[in-house]
Design an enzyme around this catalytic site. Structure first.
Site, PDB file in Angstrom:
ATOM      1  N   ASP A 249     -13.215   3.676   6.658  1.00  0.00           N
ATOM      2  CA  ASP A 249     -12.690   2.236   6.554  1.00  0.00           C
ATOM      3  C   ASP A 249     -11.764   2.368   5.300  1.00  0.00           C
ATOM      4  O   ASP A 249     -12.133   2.832   4.181  1.00  0.00           O
ATOM      5  CB  ASP A 249     -13.560   1.299   6.415  1.00  0.00           C
ATOM      6  CG  ASP A 249     -12.941  -0.185   6.303  1.00  0.00           C
ATOM      7  OD1 ASP A 249     -12.710  -0.648   7.342  1.00  0.00           O
ATOM      8  OD2 ASP A 249     -12.821  -0.675   5.233  1.00  0.00           O
ATOM      9  N   ASN A 257      -1.862  -4.929   3.390  1.00  0.00           N
ATOM     10  CA  ASN A 257      -0.960  -5.379   4.207  1.00  0.00           C
ATOM     11  C   ASN A 257      -0.147  -6.626   3.804  1.00  0.00           C
ATOM     12  O   ASN A 257       0.962  -6.817   3.989  1.00  0.00           O
ATOM     13  CB  ASN A 257      -1.815  -5.581   5.232  1.00  0.00           C
ATOM     14  CG  ASN A 257      -2.033  -4.869   6.694  1.00  0.00           C
ATOM     15  OD1 ASN A 257      -0.878  -3.966   6.755  1.00  0.00           O
ATOM     16  ND2 ASN A 257      -2.979  -4.620   7.383  1.00  0.00           N
ATOM     17  N   HIS A 262       2.964  -5.568   7.549  1.00  0.00           N
ATOM     18  CA  HIS A 262       2.190  -5.015   8.583  1.00  0.00           C
ATOM     19  C   HIS A 262       2.773  -3.623   9.246  1.00  0.00           C
ATOM     20  O   HIS A 262       2.210  -2.781   9.561  1.00  0.00           O
ATOM     21  CB  HIS A 262       1.870  -5.991   9.637  1.00  0.00           C
ATOM     22  CG  HIS A 262       0.740  -6.877   9.381  1.00  0.00           C
ATOM     23  ND1 HIS A 262      -0.585  -6.963   9.336  1.00  0.00           N
ATOM     24  CD2 HIS A 262       1.141  -8.134   8.791  1.00  0.00           C
ATOM     25  CE1 HIS A 262      -1.157  -7.821   8.997  1.00  0.00           C
ATOM     26  NE2 HIS A 262      -0.268  -8.867   8.930  1.00  0.00           N
ATOM     27  N   ASP A 266       0.889  -0.241   9.490  1.00  0.00           N
ATOM     28  CA  ASP A 266       1.020   0.333  10.725  1.00  0.00           C
ATOM     29  C   ASP A 266       1.142   1.957  10.377  1.00  0.00           C
ATOM     30  O   ASP A 266       0.214   2.834  10.875  1.00  0.00           O
ATOM     31  CB  ASP A 266       1.686  -0.057  11.641  1.00  0.00           C
ATOM     32  CG  ASP A 266       1.320  -1.389  12.224  1.00  0.00           C
ATOM     33  OD1 ASP A 266       0.240  -1.659  11.987  1.00  0.00           O
ATOM     34  OD2 ASP A 266       2.066  -2.069  12.905  1.00  0.00           O
ATOM     35  N   GLU A 292      -8.997  -1.444  10.603  1.00  0.00           N
ATOM     36  CA  GLU A 292      -8.858  -0.218  10.018  1.00  0.00           C
ATOM     37  C   GLU A 292     -10.153   0.692   9.903  1.00  0.00           C
ATOM     38  O   GLU A 292     -10.167   1.569   9.089  1.00  0.00           O
ATOM     39  CB  GLU A 292      -8.325  -0.702   8.549  1.00  0.00           C
ATOM     40  CG  GLU A 292      -9.579  -1.283   7.806  1.00  0.00           C
ATOM     41  CD  GLU A 292      -9.376  -2.813   7.634  1.00  0.00           C
ATOM     42  OE1 GLU A 292      -9.844  -3.588   7.227  1.00  0.00           O
ATOM     43  OE2 GLU A 292      -8.866  -3.132   9.039  1.00  0.00           O
TER      44      GLU A 292
END
Length: 390
Positions: A249, A257, A262, A266, A292
């Site tokens: 994680d 973010n 975002h 990504d 994530e």
């Protein structure tokens, strides 16, 4: 080829003609040899004639078998076989007076050879003309005195009828051959289209399976693919072999973010997934578990080596050096990892995942950017973290 039309019909007809010529050669040679044996005590001239004709037929058969040009265009060989068949009847009629009954063979041979040989109209008409002229000549010269005027007239009437029937029958059979060819061509196109559609459907099914079982952003397996792989693994090796789950994680990813947006998040997920996939062994698999979080399934691995593999993944992500000022004290994106080893594949996958998830939360609670193993109470020792996985 796959695409043909009616212009290829002559090629198919040549193939049929080749088969007919070879079969006729063998049958005629056997018949001539049988007649030679049968008439040996009564007609020596017939025996000599039959043996000579059989030798010619055998030579024609050998040429057709060995010569490529003769095989590509067998009409000439067929014409020769038909002519020898006619001569085998006409010559004895002029050579001896004891075989007058062979006159009945003439129309039969003209019908049989000219009607059923699948040659073209030019060869068919030519052979009928040759047979008619040769028969008329032999009949008037050799059989005129024996048959008489009425007998000759009857023979000529029968021959004329044979010519008409043979020519008409050829046209009918030719029409049937072309209809059969069209049907074969239609069936070929239907089968070709079916194979094309089958290939397209197979490609579409593979594409749909790829789309359905891969995470569209990171291109690693999704949870559906993970379930399929684990089901297949259990079917191949039910409950056998040590294995481990590694839950990964990204640390403080929500803050990343919020700061960078975002789209940047990504791209970070894509880099992290590709980096981790490159570090895995041949039999290991990585899946996007959600958000994530990523899950690694490693087989044939014990607990210490699973911890080493997880540590290698952690270091690889940190070495990407993706800037993250909020992730203090490192200043780059990092991951925490939880390892859940198993001596054999467990029956309940959910409990196995839960153990890895618990170890992941322990790594987060212990300060992030570290590896925890299920059941341990502290960070991974430095000497273990420095080992390498086979």
């Amino acid at each position: 080829g796959d695409h043909r039309d009616l212009h290829s019909f002559p090629t198919r007809r040549s193939s049929d003609l080749l088969v007919a010529t070879q079969a006729a050669s063998l049958v005629l040679a056997l018949v001539l040899l049988f007649d030679a044996v049968w008439f040996a005590p009564r007609a020596a001239a017939l025996v000599v004639n039959n043996l000579a004709d059989a030798a010619m037929i055998t030579a024609i058969y050998a040429v057709v078998r060995r010569s490529r040009s003769a095989r590509r265009e067998p009409a000439i060989a067929t014409f020769l076989v038909a002519s020898v068949a006619l001569a085998s009847t006409l010559v004895p009629l002029g050579a001896t007076s004891s075989v007058d009954f062979m006159t009945a063979y003439i129309p039969i041979e003209m019908l049989g050879v000219a009607l059923f040989a699948p040659w073209n109209i030019r060869w068919h008409s030519g052979w009928l003309l040759l047979a008619s002229v040769a028969t008329a000549a032999v009949a008037h010269e050799s059989l005129g005195g024996r048959l008489g005027p009425q007998g000759l007239l009857d023979l000529e009437a029968v021959i004329f009828a044979a010519v008409v029937v043979s020519f008409s029958g050829y046209l009918v059979l030719e029409r049937q051959r072309q209809q059969m060819f069209r049907q074969r061509l239609l069936l070929h196109h239907v089968m070709l289209e079916a194979r094309t559609q089958q290939r397209r459907l197979a490609a579409l099914a593979a594409t749909l399976e790829e789309v359905a079982t891969r995470d569209p952003m990171t291109r690693v397996g999704n949870r559906l693919r993970m379930d399929e792989d684990l089901t297949q693994l259990r079917a191949i090796r039910p409950g056998a072999g040590s294995a481990a789950l590694i839950m990964l994680d990204l640390d403080r990813f929500k803050a990343y973010n919020d700061r960078f947006g975002h789209l940047a998040g990504d791209r970070a997920l894509q880099q992290m997934a590709a980096c981790c996939e490159a570090q895995l062994r041949a039999g290991d698999r990585i899946y996007r578990f959600g958000g994530e979080e990523f899950l690694v399934v490693a087989t044939d691995i014990d607990a210490p080596d699973a911890v080493v593999l997880a540590e290698r993944l952690r270091r690889a992500v940190a070495d990407l050096r993706i800037p993250d000022p909020d992730n203090v004290p490192w200043g780059v994106l990092t991951v925490s990892a939880g390892v859940s080893p198993a001596e054999q594949l467990p029956e309940r996958f959910e409990d196995w995942v839960r153990a890895a998830d618990t170890a992941l939360y322990a790594a987060k609670a212990a300060g992030r950017n570290r590896v925890e193993i299920a059941g341990s109470s502290g960070p991974v020792p430095a000497d273990v973290a420095s080992e390498s996985v086979a």
